[in-house]
Design an enzyme around this catalytic site. Structure first.
Site, PDB file in Angstrom:
ATOM      1  N   CYS A   2     -49.270  -6.353  -9.638  1.00 60.50           N
ATOM      2  CA  CYS A   2     -48.824  -7.012 -10.866  1.00 60.50           C
ATOM      3  C   CYS A   2     -47.313  -6.881 -11.076  1.00 60.50           C
ATOM      4  O   CYS A   2     -46.709  -5.901 -10.677  1.00 60.50           O
ATOM      5  CB  CYS A   2     -49.495  -6.386 -12.072  1.00 60.50           C
ATOM      6  N   ARG A  27     -44.753  -9.614  -4.402  1.00 60.31           N
ATOM      7  CA  ARG A  27     -45.538  -8.391  -4.560  1.00 60.31           C
ATOM      8  C   ARG A  27     -47.045  -8.664  -4.525  1.00 60.31           C
ATOM      9  O   ARG A  27     -47.827  -7.724  -4.433  1.00 60.31           O
ATOM     10  CB  ARG A  27     -45.167  -7.723  -5.886  1.00 60.31           C
ATOM     11  N   TRP A  75     -52.605  -9.121 -10.704  1.00 62.72           N
ATOM     12  CA  TRP A  75     -53.383  -8.891  -9.485  1.00 62.72           C
ATOM     13  C   TRP A  75     -54.666  -8.259  -9.979  1.00 62.72           C
ATOM     14  O   TRP A  75     -54.665  -7.113 -10.435  1.00 62.72           O
ATOM     15  CB  TRP A  75     -52.597  -7.946  -8.578  1.00 62.72           C
ATOM     16  N   ASN A 100     -49.126  -3.286 -16.206  1.00 66.56           N
ATOM     17  CA  ASN A 100     -49.441  -2.993 -14.798  1.00 66.56           C
ATOM     18  C   ASN A 100     -50.162  -1.663 -14.763  1.00 66.56           C
ATOM     19  O   ASN A 100     -49.803  -0.750 -15.508  1.00 66.56           O
ATOM     20  CB  ASN A 100     -48.161  -2.845 -13.968  1.00 66.56           C
ATOM     21  N   GLY A 101     -51.118  -1.522 -13.870  1.00 71.80           N
ATOM     22  CA  GLY A 101     -51.827  -0.240 -13.759  1.00 71.80           C
ATOM     23  C   GLY A 101     -53.254  -0.387 -14.248  1.00 71.80           C
ATOM     24  O   GLY A 101     -53.769  -1.499 -14.414  1.00 71.80           O
ATOM     25  N   GLU A 483     -49.378  -0.299  14.667  1.00 73.44           N
ATOM     26  CA  GLU A 483     -48.572  -1.128  13.766  1.00 73.44           C
ATOM     27  C   GLU A 483     -48.677  -2.608  14.176  1.00 73.44           C
ATOM     28  O   GLU A 483     -48.757  -3.491  13.321  1.00 73.44           O
ATOM     29  CB  GLU A 483     -47.116  -0.628  13.795  1.00 73.44           C
ATOM     30  N   LYS A 487     -50.016  -5.539  11.735  1.00 71.60           N
ATOM     31  CA  LYS A 487     -49.262  -6.764  11.437  1.00 71.60           C
ATOM     32  C   LYS A 487     -50.140  -7.982  11.659  1.00 71.60           C
ATOM     33  O   LYS A 487     -50.173  -8.901  10.848  1.00 71.60           O
ATOM     34  CB  LYS A 487     -48.018  -6.903  12.332  1.00 71.60           C
ATOM     35  N   GLU A 490     -52.862  -8.267   8.992  1.00 74.34           N
ATOM     36  CA  GLU A 490     -52.303  -8.556   7.670  1.00 74.34           C
ATOM     37  C   GLU A 490     -51.984 -10.040   7.491  1.00 74.34           C
ATOM     38  O   GLU A 490     -52.305 -10.609   6.458  1.00 74.34           O
ATOM     39  CB  GLU A 490     -50.989  -7.780   7.467  1.00 74.34           C
ATOM     40  N   HIS A 506     -64.035   5.674  26.065  1.00 73.27           N
ATOM     41  CA  HIS A 506     -64.910   6.284  25.056  1.00 73.27           C
ATOM     42  C   HIS A 506     -65.384   5.277  24.012  1.00 73.27           C
ATOM     43  O   HIS A 506     -65.619   5.644  22.873  1.00 73.27           O
ATOM     44  CB  HIS A 506     -64.187   7.465  24.404  1.00 73.27           C
ATOM     45  N   LYS A 605     -47.273  -6.010  -2.029  1.00 74.53           N
ATOM     46  CA  LYS A 605     -46.122  -5.353  -1.400  1.00 74.53           C
ATOM     47  C   LYS A 605     -46.031  -3.895  -1.802  1.00 74.53           C
ATOM     48  O   LYS A 605     -45.651  -3.044  -1.020  1.00 74.53           O
ATOM     49  CB  LYS A 605     -44.856  -6.100  -1.821  1.00 74.53           C
TER      50      LYS A 605
HETATM   51  C1  G6P Z   1     -48.644  -1.960   1.049  1.00 77.83           C
HETATM   52  C2  G6P Z   1     -47.692  -2.883   1.781  1.00 77.83           C
HETATM   53  C3  G6P Z   1     -47.412  -2.316   3.177  1.00 77.83           C
HETATM   54  C4  G6P Z   1     -46.893  -0.902   3.077  1.00 77.83           C
HETATM   55  C5  G6P Z   1     -47.837  -0.010   2.276  1.00 77.83           C
HETATM   56  C6  G6P Z   1     -47.194   1.322   1.948  1.00 77.83           C
HETATM   57  O1  G6P Z   1     -49.894  -1.995   1.635  1.00 77.83           O
HETATM   58  O2  G6P Z   1     -48.230  -4.181   1.897  1.00 77.83           O
HETATM   59  O3  G6P Z   1     -46.458  -3.137   3.832  1.00 77.83           O
HETATM   60  O4  G6P Z   1     -46.737  -0.385   4.369  1.00 77.83           O
HETATM   61  O5  G6P Z   1     -48.150  -0.621   1.020  1.00 77.83           O
HETATM   62  O6  G6P Z   1     -46.116   1.069   1.096  1.00 77.83           O
HETATM   63  P1  G6P Z   1     -44.830   1.943   0.954  1.00 77.83           P
HETATM   64  O7  G6P Z   1     -43.991   1.221  -0.057  1.00 77.83           O
HETATM   65  O8  G6P Z   1     -45.265   3.285   0.466  1.00 77.83           O
HETATM   66  O9  G6P Z   1     -44.173   2.016   2.290  1.00 77.83           O
END
Ligand code: G6P
Length: 610
Positions: A2, A27, A75, A100-101, A483, A487, A490, A506, A605
């Site tokens: 949010c 975000r 959100w 927010n929250g 990673e 990606k 995501e 395994h 985000k």
């Molecule tokens: C969310 C974002 C990711 C990020 C993660 C941790 O899931 O979409 O891109 O890696 O949060 O966020 P931070 O701000 O703690 O790195």
């Protein structure tokens, strides 16, 4: 997650609020709304599900005009994605609230407010904030006092902004768990959940602290701490570029951010990497004295930042000779763990506001860690404020939800931390020289690596119709494989798993067939021969492979294996270099699949709630 924007001004604030919401789109959200106190004393509200543009179009059809207003991107947490659940929420056309929250005790609040005669028009937890404040106002409290009294009843996390139709010259805001930043203007002041929203109108910010309640009028900002005491909070001049929200000609923020990596890594090294050593105390004043005592490092993070921490563990143990643990923040915070003697807690976060990471830091303080360091990209964020030491990654604003340049600058920071800690724990001169030389070459190696883009675009074509994929790496390339898989899932929604390739036998070998592409990261290092054996295991089962390899690793393309040569680089920076082709691969696959690259479905985000 949010987003909040609010303004008190002499001019019409509609454009400021809507522009702010657009700047927070990155975000993640599913609906948006705005409320304004109109000149005639009425309270106007417009809300829409979907994109901010739909709200903008709806506002354009009317003649909304107001000098005090609040706006929100939601959100969904409590209640589905509907217009009725979108913020702002009202209490009797008098009080308007954005939040927010999560208010965890909202059910009991709802019950007691219903008993007092309030009707709820949404399924949200937020509406109970509006009615609670209204109840206090009816009892004669000022808006400030009404909010101060109300928040005492709330359990959970909130960043909230409240507006009262009968007191149109002010906003009252409260922060506990969800970040809020006040923007200071000339004869006008603003509030937002993220400074990005306000960069077009100001660069001067006050970052509210936990438990703060503040009153914002055109001319004054007054902040009270959690005990209700009047406090002075530092005013910080933002160094985030105003145009950080521009795509600079790129089709997506993510692509722009991938291509910015040589520049931002250069920034991250500037003034910190000397010719033959790192500079003193680059991790904060007194850091070197603390590091001299460190015997163990515990790293905590989420998502992509967690993968940076996993890579760092290989480096800290291999080069710096320091024992290191790494854990996902949401696990760490809910289990009993043992604190090693002289342990340094390291959090990593691009946003500095991830709820689980912040909670883990707070817990670590109670557990008795010797000191805490955060590696973070946002100045003034909660993690930076609450950690003993902070290292700013200087990646600039990252807008694409999938993290790219924040990750590579985090890794850059960890190589420097390896030297800083290793000095006290037996880092050899040879390893130190290798890391320093490698870091000097890093920006230009990143440039060279980005130049292989074309090959990856072609590869993405072969990939885009697949439903599953497997990423393999060994040693410090294992977290890079993870990673790469993250990606891809995501932004392209292709199921991707990563394995340390020694683990193939395994379980994952059972999955191999021509429908399951296998992506391998293969720098020329001491594990190369082992990795080659793993590649043969895949080949023997009819797997199709895409191998990103150093040219001296002598892989050759054939009918089952496509080899993409990656420029040769020094071993310490190989994880950073091999990240680049994997970022590009997911980007181009997502492009072909037509997904929303910068705002993938269901993701945010900055995850400021649990
Ligand atoms: C969310 C974002 C990711 C990020 C993660 C941790 O899931 O979409 O891109 O890696 O949060 O966020 P931070 O701000 O703690 O790195």
């Amino acid at each position: 997650m949010c987003g909040i924007v609010g303004a008190v001004a002499e001019r019409n604030v509609v454009e400021i609020l809507l522009e702010g919401l657009k700047r927070l789109e990155y975000r993640g959200y599913d609906s948006a709304g705005v409320a304004l106190l109109e000149q005639d004393g009425s309270l106007t509200r417009i809300r829409r599900t979907g994109k901010v543009q739909e709200l903008v179009d709806a506002v354009a059809q009317g003649s909304a005009l107001g000098t005090t207003g609040i706006a929100h991107t939601r959100w969904a947490t409590h209640g589905g994605v509907t217009e009725a659940n979108a913020h702002p929420h009202f209490s009797s056309e008098r009080v308007a609230v954005v939040h927010n929250g999560i208010i965890e005790n909202y059910q009991s609040l709802r019950e007691s407010l219903r008993e007092k005669g309030y009707t709820f028009t949404s399924d949200t937890d937020t509406e109970s904030i509006a009615h609670s404040v209204h109840e206090e106002l009816k009892a004669g409290a000022s808006l400030l006092l009404a909010v101060q009294n109300s928040v005492k009843q709330f359990h959970g996390a909130y960043g909230t902004v409240i507006m009262d139709r009968e007191d149109p010259s002010r906003l009252v805001v409260a922060r506990s768990g969800s970040p809020l930043v006040i923007g200071l203007g000339l004869g006008e002041n603003f509030i937002a959940s993220d400074q990005m929203a306000l960069l077009p109108v100001t660069r001067r910010f006050i970052f509210l602290e936990e438990g703060d309640v503040a009153e914002i009028t055109r001319r004054e900002v007054t902040v009270f701490d959690k005990d209700g005491q009047l406090v002075e909070r530092e005013v910080i001049e933002s160094n985030v570029e105003h145009d950080a929200g521009d795509k600079a000609g790129y089709r997506h923020y993510m692509l722009k951010e991938i291509h910015e990596q040589p520049t931002v890594v250069r920034n991250a090294l500037k003034g910190r990497l000397g010719e033959k050593d790192i500079e003193a105390d680059i991790f904060g004043a007194g850091a070197d004295d603390i590091f001299a005592k460190v015997k163990h490092v515990q790293i905590i993070a989420c998502g992509t930042s967690y993968h940076a921490g996993m890579t760092a563990r290989y480096w800290l143990e291999q080069y710096a000779n320091v024992s290191c643990g790494i854990e996902i923040a949401s696990e760490f915070r809910y289990r009993k763990s043992v604190v090693h003697e002289n342990s340094l807690l390291v959090t990593i976060s691009q946003s500095g506001e991830t709820a689980d990471t912040l909670a883990a830091l707070r817990l670590a303080k109670e557990l008795g860690y010797m000191s805490s360091l955060t590696i973070c990209n946002v100045l003034g964020s909660s993690l930076v404020r609450e950690s003993d030491l902070a290292f700013m990654t200087k990646a600039g604003a990252e807008i694409g939800v999938a993290s790219t340049k924040a990750f590579t600058t985090q890794l850059t920071a960890f190589l420097m931390l390896t030297i800083a800690l290793g000095k006290h724990n037996g880092l050899s001169e040879e390893h130190k020289d290798n890391i320093i030389t490698a870091l000097h070459s890093l920006p230009s190696k990143l440039e060279e690596t980005l130049a292989i883009t074309q090959g990856i675009e072609d590869l993405a074509e072969e990939f885009a119709d697949k439903n599953h994929s497997l990423f393999l790496g060994r040693g410090d390339q294992y977290p890079i494989a993870m990673e790469g898989a993250l990606k891809l899932k995501e932004i392209s929604y292709i199921h991707a798993e990563a394995y340390a390739s020694g683990e193939l036998k395994h379980g994952p070998l059972a999955l191999i067939d021509e429908e399951m592409p296998v992506i391998v990261v293969a720098p020329n290092n001491e594990l190369l021969e082992k990795l080659k054996s793993n590649v043969e295991e895949v080949r023997a089962r009819g797997g199709i492979m895409y191998v990103f390899a150093d040219k001296d690793a002598h892989f050759a393309s054939d009918e089952t294996m496509r080899v993409i040569n990656v420029p040769h680089c020094e071993s310490p920076i190989a994880p950073i270099i091999y990240t680049i082709p994997l970022q590009l691969l997911s980007y181009y696959v997502a492009l072909i699949k037509g997904t929303d690259v910068d705002q993938p479905r269901n993701l945010a985000k900055s995850v400021t709630v649990e």
